[in-house]
Design a protein around this motif. Structure first.
Motif, PDB file in Angstrom:
ATOM      1  N   VAL A  12      28.442 -51.268  57.965  1.00  0.00           N
ATOM      2  CA  VAL A  12      28.834 -51.620  59.330  1.00  0.00           C
ATOM      3  C   VAL A  12      30.036 -50.802  59.773  1.00  0.00           C
ATOM      4  CG1 VAL A  12      29.758 -53.448  60.796  1.00  0.00           C
ATOM      5  CG2 VAL A  12      27.873 -53.946  59.229  1.00  0.00           C
ATOM      6  N   VAL A  13      31.088 -50.815  58.963  1.00  0.00           N
ATOM      7  CA  VAL A  13      32.345 -50.175  59.364  1.00  0.00           C
ATOM      8  C   VAL A  13      32.196 -48.658  59.472  1.00  0.00           C
ATOM      9  CG1 VAL A  13      34.723 -49.728  58.649  1.00  0.00           C
ATOM     10  CG2 VAL A  13      33.775 -52.029  58.476  1.00  0.00           C
ATOM     11  N   LEU A  14      31.497 -48.061  58.522  1.00  0.00           N
ATOM     12  CA  LEU A  14      31.367 -46.607  58.532  1.00  0.00           C
ATOM     13  C   LEU A  14      30.264 -46.123  59.472  1.00  0.00           C
ATOM     14  CD1 LEU A  14      31.806 -45.895  54.704  1.00  0.00           C
ATOM     15  CD2 LEU A  14      33.507 -45.674  56.521  1.00  0.00           C
ATOM     16  N   GLY A  15      29.310 -46.988  59.779  1.00  0.00           N
ATOM     17  CA  GLY A  15      28.205 -46.569  60.634  1.00  0.00           C
ATOM     18  C   GLY A  15      28.387 -46.895  62.102  1.00  0.00           C
ATOM     19  N   ARG A  16      29.228 -47.893  62.413  1.00  0.00           N
ATOM     20  CA  ARG A  16      29.379 -48.317  63.808  1.00  0.00           C
ATOM     21  C   ARG A  16      29.993 -47.220  64.666  1.00  0.00           C
ATOM     22  NH1 ARG A  16      32.429 -49.315  67.648  1.00  0.00           N
ATOM     23  NH2 ARG A  16      34.211 -48.573  66.404  1.00  0.00           N
ATOM     24  N   ARG A  17      29.521 -47.136  65.885  1.00  0.00           N
ATOM     25  CA  ARG A  17      30.120 -46.245  66.874  1.00  0.00           C
ATOM     26  C   ARG A  17      29.989 -46.913  68.238  1.00  0.00           C
ATOM     27  NH1 ARG A  17      25.311 -44.496  65.041  1.00  0.00           N
ATOM     28  NH2 ARG A  17      23.676 -43.995  66.545  1.00  0.00           N
ATOM     29  N   SER A  18      30.749 -46.426  69.185  1.00  0.00           N
ATOM     30  CA  SER A  18      30.685 -46.989  70.532  1.00  0.00           C
ATOM     31  C   SER A  18      29.399 -46.537  71.208  1.00  0.00           C
ATOM     32  CB  SER A  18      31.901 -46.540  71.346  1.00  0.00           C
ATOM     33  OG  SER A  18      33.074 -47.117  70.828  1.00  0.00           O
ATOM     34  N   ILE A  19      28.700 -47.488  71.816  1.00  0.00           N
ATOM     35  CA  ILE A  19      27.426 -47.228  72.481  1.00  0.00           C
ATOM     36  C   ILE A  19      27.630 -47.305  73.989  1.00  0.00           C
ATOM     37  CG2 ILE A  19      25.057 -48.067  72.811  1.00  0.00           C
ATOM     38  CD1 ILE A  19      25.613 -46.725  70.087  1.00  0.00           C
ATOM     39  N   ARG A  20      27.225 -46.232  74.674  1.00  0.00           N
ATOM     40  CA  ARG A  20      27.434 -46.144  76.124  1.00  0.00           C
ATOM     41  C   ARG A  20      26.133 -45.984  76.892  1.00  0.00           C
ATOM     42  NH1 ARG A  20      31.666 -43.624  73.437  1.00  0.00           N
ATOM     43  NH2 ARG A  20      33.769 -44.226  74.130  1.00  0.00           N
ATOM     44  N   GLY A  21      25.018 -46.049  76.195  1.00  0.00           N
ATOM     45  CA  GLY A  21      23.700 -46.012  76.825  1.00  0.00           C
ATOM     46  C   GLY A  21      22.811 -47.047  76.166  1.00  0.00           C
ATOM     47  N   PHE A  22      22.174 -47.892  76.980  1.00  0.00           N
ATOM     48  CA  PHE A  22      21.453 -49.051  76.444  1.00  0.00           C
ATOM     49  C   PHE A  22      20.014 -49.083  76.946  1.00  0.00           C
ATOM     50  CE2 PHE A  22      25.924 -50.066  76.660  1.00  0.00           C
ATOM     51  CZ  PHE A  22      26.180 -50.685  75.442  1.00  0.00           C
ATOM     52  N   ALA A 200      30.656 -54.400  76.576  1.00  0.00           N
ATOM     53  CA  ALA A 200      29.274 -54.155  76.980  1.00  0.00           C
ATOM     54  C   ALA A 200      28.401 -54.184  75.729  1.00  0.00           C
ATOM     55  CB  ALA A 200      29.156 -52.811  77.684  1.00  0.00           C
ATOM     56  N   MET A 201      27.276 -54.899  75.799  1.00  0.00           N
ATOM     57  CA  MET A 201      26.446 -55.110  74.612  1.00  0.00           C
ATOM     58  C   MET A 201      24.970 -54.962  74.954  1.00  0.00           C
ATOM     59  SD  MET A 201      25.982 -58.635  72.375  1.00  0.00           S
ATOM     60  CE  MET A 201      27.560 -58.549  71.531  1.00  0.00           C
ATOM     61  N   GLY A 202      24.218 -54.402  74.024  1.00  0.00           N
ATOM     62  CA  GLY A 202      22.772 -54.306  74.195  1.00  0.00           C
ATOM     63  C   GLY A 202      22.156 -53.527  73.053  1.00  0.00           C
ATOM     64  N   TRP A 203      20.877 -53.229  73.232  1.00  0.00           N
ATOM     65  CA  TRP A 203      20.151 -52.433  72.236  1.00  0.00           C
ATOM     66  C   TRP A 203      20.436 -50.962  72.504  1.00  0.00           C
ATOM     67  CZ3 TRP A 203      18.511 -55.608  68.650  1.00  0.00           C
ATOM     68  CH2 TRP A 203      18.133 -56.909  69.003  1.00  0.00           C
ATOM     69  N   PRO A 204      20.920 -50.201  71.506  1.00  0.00           N
ATOM     70  CA  PRO A 204      21.247 -48.791  71.739  1.00  0.00           C
ATOM     71  C   PRO A 204      20.029 -47.972  72.147  1.00  0.00           C
ATOM     72  CG  PRO A 204      22.230 -49.574  69.682  1.00  0.00           C
ATOM     73  CD  PRO A 204      21.280 -50.646  70.145  1.00  0.00           C
ATOM     74  N   ASP A 205      20.250 -47.087  73.109  1.00  0.00           N
ATOM     75  CA  ASP A 205      19.239 -46.117  73.517  1.00  0.00           C
ATOM     76  C   ASP A 205      19.476 -44.844  72.706  1.00  0.00           C
ATOM     77  OD1 ASP A 205      17.588 -44.265  74.678  1.00  0.00           O
ATOM     78  OD2 ASP A 205      18.273 -44.583  76.733  1.00  0.00           O
ATOM     79  N   ASP A 206      18.635 -44.608  71.707  1.00  0.00           N
ATOM     80  CA  ASP A 206      18.851 -43.480  70.802  1.00  0.00           C
ATOM     81  C   ASP A 206      18.675 -42.127  71.493  1.00  0.00           C
ATOM     82  OD1 ASP A 206      19.412 -45.180  68.700  1.00  0.00           O
ATOM     83  OD2 ASP A 206      17.329 -45.244  67.992  1.00  0.00           O
ATOM     84  N   SER A 207      18.085 -42.123  72.688  1.00  0.00           N
ATOM     85  CA  SER A 207      17.906 -40.864  73.406  1.00  0.00           C
ATOM     86  C   SER A 207      19.112 -40.513  74.274  1.00  0.00           C
ATOM     87  CB  SER A 207      16.645 -40.937  74.279  1.00  0.00           C
ATOM     88  OG  SER A 207      16.827 -41.838  75.369  1.00  0.00           O
ATOM     89  N   PHE A 208      20.092 -41.407  74.351  1.00  0.00           N
ATOM     90  CA  PHE A 208      21.257 -41.171  75.199  1.00  0.00           C
ATOM     91  C   PHE A 208      22.265 -40.341  74.412  1.00  0.00           C
ATOM     92  CE2 PHE A 208      25.227 -42.448  77.370  1.00  0.00           C
ATOM     93  CZ  PHE A 208      24.854 -42.200  78.686  1.00  0.00           C
ATOM     94  N   PRO A 209      22.563 -39.108  74.860  1.00  0.00           N
ATOM     95  CA  PRO A 209      23.335 -38.177  74.020  1.00  0.00           C
ATOM     96  C   PRO A 209      24.690 -38.703  73.575  1.00  0.00           C
ATOM     97  CG  PRO A 209      22.322 -37.005  75.864  1.00  0.00           C
ATOM     98  CD  PRO A 209      22.103 -38.462  76.112  1.00  0.00           C
ATOM     99  N   ALA A 210      25.412 -39.401  74.428  1.00  0.00           N
ATOM    100  CA  ALA A 210      26.761 -39.847  74.061  1.00  0.00           C
ATOM    101  C   ALA A 210      26.744 -40.844  72.913  1.00  0.00           C
ATOM    102  CB  ALA A 210      27.463 -40.454  75.271  1.00  0.00           C
TER     103      ALA A 210
END
Length: 231
Positions: A12-22, A200-210
């Motif tokens: 969790v700690v090493l893999g988490r990143r901020s998600i800006r596209g959902f 802001a929370m949701g399912w990450p959009d893996d196609s969103f570059p940021a």
């Protein structure tokens, strides 16, 4: 409450990143409750647990987005309810600029491209179009001290990590609460609460570059001093 086992703490700690596209996909209330249950194990001063959460989705969140955007474009002054540091300098400014460069490169936003830059800023006021916004507040009876905001920071960190362990992405977002009267009205936040931050929370959009951007972190050697240890 019986919780499903998720990722390990290190993952969790090493893999988490901020998600800006959902993804525009609802998040079940039961899953959010599970995440909050985990997050609220965060430590607090003298076990005061000053935090509360307004979990917003659907039409109320759409109204917040619209009013935040309108006010911003009309130049309405911000009205966040916490003190902020006005100007970062030195290493702090360098880190701020560095993450902006990483994000703008990922999103192909050129320095001179004002429309794209403005759209990026407005995404923050729209809470990055996430399906859920969690507004973190604390009891106004504690306003004026630094401990309650500190405790809110602890629970917010626990919140984004708990969400990641369940496959959800988050970004801690102060732009989303810059127009605090808007948030207070549409999230129905009582006057006895101080608005601290939103997530802001949701399912990450893996196609969103940021979403692929991983911020660079200072090393332990840079951050820590060890006193009294054997050489």
């Amino acid at each position: 409450m019986v919780l499903d086992k998720g990722l390990s703490y290190d993952e969790v700690v090493l893999g988490r990143r901020s998600i800006r596209g959902f993804l525009q996909k609802p998040v079940p209330r039961a899953l959010i409750e599970e995440v909050l249950h985990l997050a609220m194990r965060a430590p607090s001063s003298l076990n005061t647990q000053p935090w509360n959460f307004s979990v917003v989705t659907g039409a109320p969140l759409d109204r917040i987005r619209a009013e935040n955007t309108r006010r911003t474009l009309e130049g309405v002054p911000e009205s966040r309810e916490f003190r902020k540091f006005e100007v970062y300098e030195g290493a702090h400014r360098e880190r701020q600029v560095d993450i902006a460069k990483q994000l703008f490169a990922a999103m192909d936003i050129a320095r001179e491209d004002k429309p794209k830059r403005q759209d990026w800023v407005l995404r923050g006021f729209r809470q990055f179009d996430a399906p859920v916004s969690i507004v973190v507040t604390y009891d106004r009876a504690l306003f004026g001290g630094d401990i309650a905001p500190f405790d809110c920071g602890a629970v917010t960190t626990a919140l984004v990590n708990a969400a990641w362990s369940r496959g959800l992405g988050c970004v801690i977002n102060s732009q989303g609460i810059m127009q605090s009267p808007v948030v207070r009205e549409y999230a129905q936040i009582a006057d006895d609460q101080v608005i601290m931050i939103c997530v802001a929370m949701g399912w990450p959009d893996d196609s969103f570059p940021a979403n692929a951007v991983v911020s660079r972190r200072k090393s332990v050697e840079e951050a820590a001093r060890f006193i009294g240890f054997d050489a």
